[in-house]
Design an enzyme around this catalytic site. Structure first.
Site, mmCIF file in Angstrom:
data_model
loop_
_atom_site.group_PDB
_atom_site.id
_atom_site.type_symbol
_atom_site.label_atom_id
_atom_site.label_comp_id
_atom_site.label_asym_id
_atom_site.label_seq_id
_atom_site.Cartn_x
_atom_site.Cartn_y
_atom_site.Cartn_z
ATOM 1 N N TYR A 187 -4.672 6.272 -6.805
ATOM 2 C CA TYR A 187 -3.583 7.117 -6.306
ATOM 3 C C TYR A 187 -2.766 7.689 -7.463
ATOM 4 O O TYR A 187 -2.562 8.908 -7.540
ATOM 5 C CB TYR A 187 -2.689 6.280 -5.392
ATOM 6 C CG TYR A 187 -1.593 7.060 -4.700
ATOM 7 C CD1 TYR A 187 -1.897 8.040 -3.759
ATOM 8 C CD2 TYR A 187 -0.252 6.794 -4.955
ATOM 9 C CE1 TYR A 187 -0.901 8.731 -3.100
ATOM 10 C CE2 TYR A 187 0.757 7.476 -4.303
ATOM 11 C CZ TYR A 187 0.430 8.448 -3.380
ATOM 12 O OH TYR A 187 1.428 9.141 -2.737
ATOM 13 N N GLY A 201 0.243 13.759 9.555
ATOM 14 C CA GLY A 201 0.745 12.514 8.995
ATOM 15 C C GLY A 201 2.241 12.370 9.191
ATOM 16 O O GLY A 201 2.904 13.199 9.819
ATOM 17 N N LYS A 215 -2.997 11.680 -8.465
ATOM 18 C CA LYS A 215 -1.833 12.564 -8.371
ATOM 19 C C LYS A 215 -1.474 13.160 -9.723
ATOM 20 O O LYS A 215 -1.037 14.321 -9.812
ATOM 21 C CB LYS A 215 -0.639 11.781 -7.806
ATOM 22 C CG LYS A 215 -0.780 11.404 -6.341
ATOM 23 C CD LYS A 215 -0.703 12.615 -5.421
ATOM 24 C CE LYS A 215 -0.570 12.214 -3.971
ATOM 25 N NZ LYS A 215 -0.430 13.372 -3.062
ATOM 26 N N PHE A 225 -7.553 10.477 8.886
ATOM 27 C CA PHE A 225 -7.810 9.181 8.244
ATOM 28 C C PHE A 225 -6.564 8.306 8.362
ATOM 29 O O PHE A 225 -6.641 7.136 8.737
ATOM 30 C CB PHE A 225 -8.216 9.373 6.782
ATOM 31 C CG PHE A 225 -8.434 8.075 6.045
ATOM 32 C CD1 PHE A 225 -9.458 7.223 6.411
ATOM 33 C CD2 PHE A 225 -7.618 7.705 4.986
ATOM 34 C CE1 PHE A 225 -9.660 6.015 5.739
ATOM 35 C CE2 PHE A 225 -7.810 6.519 4.305
ATOM 36 C CZ PHE A 225 -8.839 5.664 4.689
ATOM 37 N N THR A 226 -5.408 8.874 8.037
ATOM 38 C CA THR A 226 -4.149 8.169 8.259
ATOM 39 C C THR A 226 -3.222 8.951 9.186
ATOM 40 O O THR A 226 -2.267 8.388 9.725
ATOM 41 C CB THR A 226 -3.413 7.891 6.929
ATOM 42 O OG1 THR A 226 -3.176 9.125 6.250
ATOM 43 C CG2 THR A 226 -4.242 6.982 6.039
#
Length: 328
Positions: free
Chosen positions: A148, A15, A152, A39-40
Site C-alpha cells: 500500500y 466505497g 501510493k 472488492f471492498t
C-alpha cells in the site's frame, strides 16, 4: 461552487469515501459515473443514488483500461485498510500503479482534471512530527504494509511525471485517517473496530501500550477538501495533506468510544503490528493557505454520528440473523 453539468468519474465510488463524494457531487448538480469492482466497495453504499438519472454505476477493475467521457476524475480506487490491502498485496500494488496509469491515460484523452487519493502512509513511521508535505518519509519498502505505502508513493510519482511531461492538470491529496458512516464494519481500522466491539459489549483491542497516536478526520470534512482541491488553480497540484490535526492516543480513543456507546467494555492490550506508525498528525498549513480549508467537525460529534450509523447497521442485520437461525 463548480458550474453545474460537469461529467465526473469517481473510481472506487461505491466505497466509504467514494460514496460520500458521489452523493455530494450529485447534490451540486453534476453527472456522476461511479466505478467500482466491489472488492471492498458495496452497492448498498450507493443504493439510494441509483434512482437519480444523473448517476451511473459501472462494475469495472481500474487495473484494466477504461474508455468513458469525463471532465473530472477522482481516483479513489484501492483498498485502504490493512486487513484488506494485505489480503492480496500484489493486487493492491497493481491497483495503485496500473490504476494510476489508466486514469492518467483517460485524463489525457478527455483533457480532464484528475485527483489522486494518496495517503499519509507515504510518510511511513515518520521521524518528523507533525508531517509536512516536504517530508519524504520513513517507510519500509519490503514490509507487510509496503504494498500500500509503496504503491501510493509510485502513484504520486506517475501523477507528477504526467503533469511535467504532458501538462495534465493533476491533484494529489494525502489523506490522513478518515472515519464516518459507511465504513466497512470489518475493515480492521481502529474507529470501526472500537465501535463494533463496544456496541457488542466486547473488550476493545488496543495494540502496544495505547500511546501511539492518530488524527481523525470526519468524512464530510474530507469531501469538502477533495472538492476544493479539484477546484484549485491549475498551477497547484499538491501533494497536500488533508486531515484533522487534533491528535489522540489509541487509549484515549478507546475510552471515548466506550463512553459514547454507553458500553461496559473493558480494554485489552495486544502486541503492536509490524511497521505500525507510532505517531501520525498532519501539518495542514498548505491546505489552510491554498484551499482555505480546515476540518469543522470535532471528534466527539463525528464519533457520535458514526456510532449511530453502526447501531442502525446492526439493527438492520438483526432480523436477518434471527431469520437465518429460525430456518436452520
Amino acid at each position: 461552487m463548480k458550474e453545474s453539468g460537469r461529467r465526473i468519474l469517481v473510481t472506487g465510488g461505491a466505497g466509504f469515501l467514494g460514496s460520500h463524494l458521489c452523493e455530494r457531487l450529485l447534490a451540486q448538480g453534476h453527472e456522476v459515473l461511479c466505478l467500482d469492482n466491489f472488492f471492498t466497495g458495496n452497492k448498498r453504499n450507493v443504493a439510494h443514488l441509483l434512482s437519480d438519472p444523473r448517476f451511473e454505476l459501472i462494475r469495472h477493475d481500474i487495473t484494466l483500461p477504461l474508455r468513458v467521457e469525463a471532465d473530472e476524475i477522482y481516483n479513489l480506487a484501492c483498498p485502504a485498510s490493512p486487513v484488506h490491502y494485505q489480503r492480496t498485496p500484489m493486487q493492491t500494488t497493481r491497483t495503485s500503479v496500473l490504476g494510476a496509469l489508466n486514469v492518467l491515460d483517460l485524463a489525457r484523452q478527455c483533457n480532464a482534471k484528475v485527483l489522486q487519493a494518496s495517503t499519509s502512509e507515504v510518510y511511513g513511521d515518520p521521524q518528523v512530527h507533525p508531517q509536512p508535505e516536504q517530508y519524504w518519509g520513513h517507510a519500509n519498502p519490503v514490509g507487510v504494509r509496503a504494498c500500500y505505502d509503496e504503491g501510493k508513493r509510485c502513484a504520486e510519482t506517475l501523477f507528477m511525471d504526467c503533469r511535467r511531461q504532458y501538462g495534465t492538470d493533476v491533484k494529489i491529496a494525502r489523506i490522513f485517517n478518515t472515519y464516518g458512516p459507511r465504513m466497512h464494519p470489518e475493515d480492521g481500522r481502529v474507529v470501526s473496530n472500537f465501535i463494533m466491539q463496544a456496541l457488542a459489549g466486547q473488550p476493545l483491542t488496543v495494540y502496544g501500550d495505547g500511546a501511539q497516536t492518530r488524527s481523525f478526520c470526519y468524512v464530510d470534512d474530507l469531501v469538502d477538501a477533495f472538492i476544493r482541491l479539484m477546484d484549485s488553480p491549475r498551477e497547484f497540484g499538491g501533494p497536500v495533506n488533508l486531515g484533522n490535526p487534533e491528535e489522540s492516543t489509541m487509549l484515549e480513543l478507546a475510552q471515548r468510544v466506550i463512553a459514547l456507546c454507553g458500553s461496559a467494555s473493558d480494554i485489552v492490550f495486544r502486541p503492536l503490528p509490524s511497521d505500525d506508525p507510532v505517531r501520525r498528525r498532519p501539518d495542514i498549513s498548505l491546505a489552510r493557505s491554498v484551499l482555505k480549508w480546515e476540518p469543522r467537525i470535532g471528534l466527539a460529534e463525528g464519533l457520535g454520528r458514526t456510532i449511530d450509523y453502526f447501531r442502525r447497521l446492526l439493527d438492520d442485520e438483526q432480523p436477518v440473523r434471527e431469520h437465518s437461525l429460525h430456518g436452520q
